[in-house]
Design a protein around this motif. Structure first.
Motif, mmCIF file in Angstrom:
data_model
loop_
_atom_site.group_PDB
_atom_site.id
_atom_site.type_symbol
_atom_site.label_atom_id
_atom_site.label_comp_id
_atom_site.label_asym_id
_atom_site.label_seq_id
_atom_site.Cartn_x
_atom_site.Cartn_y
_atom_site.Cartn_z
ATOM 1 N N ALA A 122 0.441 -1.474 -0.698
ATOM 2 C CA ALA A 122 0.192 0.455 0.357
ATOM 3 C C ALA A 122 1.079 1.571 -0.099
ATOM 4 O O ALA A 122 -0.161 2.198 -0.301
ATOM 5 C CB ALA A 122 -0.515 -0.203 1.490
ATOM 6 N N TRP A 123 2.131 0.906 0.683
ATOM 7 C CA TRP A 123 2.675 2.456 0.671
ATOM 8 C C TRP A 123 4.242 2.233 0.173
ATOM 9 O O TRP A 123 4.628 1.409 0.293
ATOM 10 C CB TRP A 123 3.002 2.850 2.706
ATOM 11 N N ASN A 124 4.654 2.947 -0.161
ATOM 12 C CA ASN A 124 5.962 3.302 -0.816
ATOM 13 C C ASN A 124 7.301 3.510 0.302
ATOM 14 O O ASN A 124 7.841 4.252 0.524
ATOM 15 C CB ASN A 124 6.073 4.533 -1.842
ATOM 16 N N LEU A 125 7.324 1.613 1.612
ATOM 17 C CA LEU A 125 8.095 2.155 2.087
ATOM 18 C C LEU A 125 9.421 1.749 1.838
ATOM 19 O O LEU A 125 9.330 1.355 0.722
ATOM 20 C CB LEU A 125 7.785 0.996 2.944
ATOM 21 N N PRO A 126 10.733 1.704 2.000
ATOM 22 C CA PRO A 126 11.721 1.133 2.133
ATOM 23 C C PRO A 126 11.601 -0.315 2.263
ATOM 24 O O PRO A 126 10.999 -0.698 2.784
ATOM 25 C CB PRO A 126 12.886 1.655 2.832
ATOM 26 N N ALA A 127 12.689 -0.634 1.259
ATOM 27 C CA ALA A 127 12.181 -2.198 1.590
ATOM 28 C C ALA A 127 12.456 -3.244 2.603
ATOM 29 O O ALA A 127 11.851 -4.126 3.187
ATOM 30 C CB ALA A 127 13.283 -2.754 0.489
ATOM 31 N N ILE A 128 13.519 -2.166 3.301
ATOM 32 C CA ILE A 128 14.374 -3.034 4.490
ATOM 33 C C ILE A 128 12.812 -2.790 5.956
ATOM 34 O O ILE A 128 12.865 -3.983 5.833
ATOM 35 C CB ILE A 128 15.249 -2.555 5.353
ATOM 36 N N GLU A 129 11.980 -1.613 5.663
ATOM 37 C CA GLU A 129 10.945 -1.689 6.116
ATOM 38 C C GLU A 129 9.399 -2.285 5.576
ATOM 39 O O GLU A 129 9.017 -3.122 7.219
ATOM 40 C CB GLU A 129 10.711 -0.643 5.736
#
Length: 250
Positions: free
Chosen positions: A89-96
């Protein structure tokens, strides 16, 4: 005792039967591939095994415990699940995103585990990149890393190599094979029958909502099964890299 067991489990969706009396088991240390034509019921079977569908009849058990008796937290500890849909849903960093797979672990090193999981599937260098800024194949590997962060004894993956280039496909299947060899039970769906024969201990063929074969890969994917359920004529060729299926349309 099997880590994952389905016993005569059936599923209805909108009052329509889509899976009928499915029985299977997966041991720790075993990688089992679900194969079949489109619409056969493969995804339904995997969602049932992950506790995302309730059986109309029969039951699903993890380590001998009926899945419906487990809380959502207990299911999260027991089963890691990778959906076919690669939606975030959100453009989070891959590690998160990868770290979300271990929130229930309550460990301070969760970001370290997430980084190691990203490294394992070949996208560790993209740890700080937003997932919306990645290719579909990169995003698929981030989601696989999220599933692999957990210590769940059962890992279920729906088409984990869909959309991947050949190198990434081999890497992902090798990592799933390693997960099984680490005493987990790995259940995944695959369209690539040659890949299923090379990497899986067993192949389960699903057609029209029923399990029609459950055996070692070449015993499950016989010429008769390929002709009747996949609508192809197939011949297995032994190569130095494993079995290769040569096919033609009927």
């Amino acid at each position: 005792m099997s880590l994952l067991t389905l016993h005569e489990a059936s599923v209805e969706i909108e009052r329509k039967p889509v899976l009928l009396q499915a029985s299977l088991s997966v041991e720790g240390g075993e990688m089992v591939a679900i194969c079949g034509p489109n619409g056969a019921g493969k995804s339904t079977l995997l969602k049932l095994a992950a506790g995302l569908h309730k059986p109309k009849a029969g039951h699903v058990a993890i380590h001998g415990r009926d899945l419906k008796t487990l809380s959502s937290h207990q299911r999260g500890e027991a089963v890691a699940y990778l959906a076919q849909e690669r939606l975030i849903a959100w453009n989070l960093p891959a590690i998160e995103v990868a770290a979300l797979g271990g929130l229930h672990l309550g460990q301070s090193d969760i970001m370290g585990r997430a980084q190691r999981a990203l490294d394992m599937v070949g996208v560790g260098h993209l740890a700080m990149r937003g997932v919306a800024d990645m290719s579909g194949g990169e995003r698929a590997r981030v989601l696989l890393a999220r599933a692999m962060v957990t210590d769940a004894p059962v890992l279920i993956a729906d088409e984990p190599v869909a959309g991947l280039d050949p190198d990434a496909e081999l890497l992902v299947l090798e990592r799933l094979r390693e997960r099984a060899e680490g005493h987990s039970a790995v259940l995944l769906s695959l369209h690539d029958l040659s890949a299923a024969a090379k990497f899986a201990d067993r192949v389960i063929v699903v057609a029209d909502g029923r399990i029609v074969a459950d055996a070692k890969p070449l015993d499950a994917l016989t010429p008769d099964i390929l002709r009747e359920h996949f609508r192809i004529a197939g011949q297995w060729i032994e190569t130095e890299n494993g079995p290769l299926l040569a096919t033609r349309r009927l």
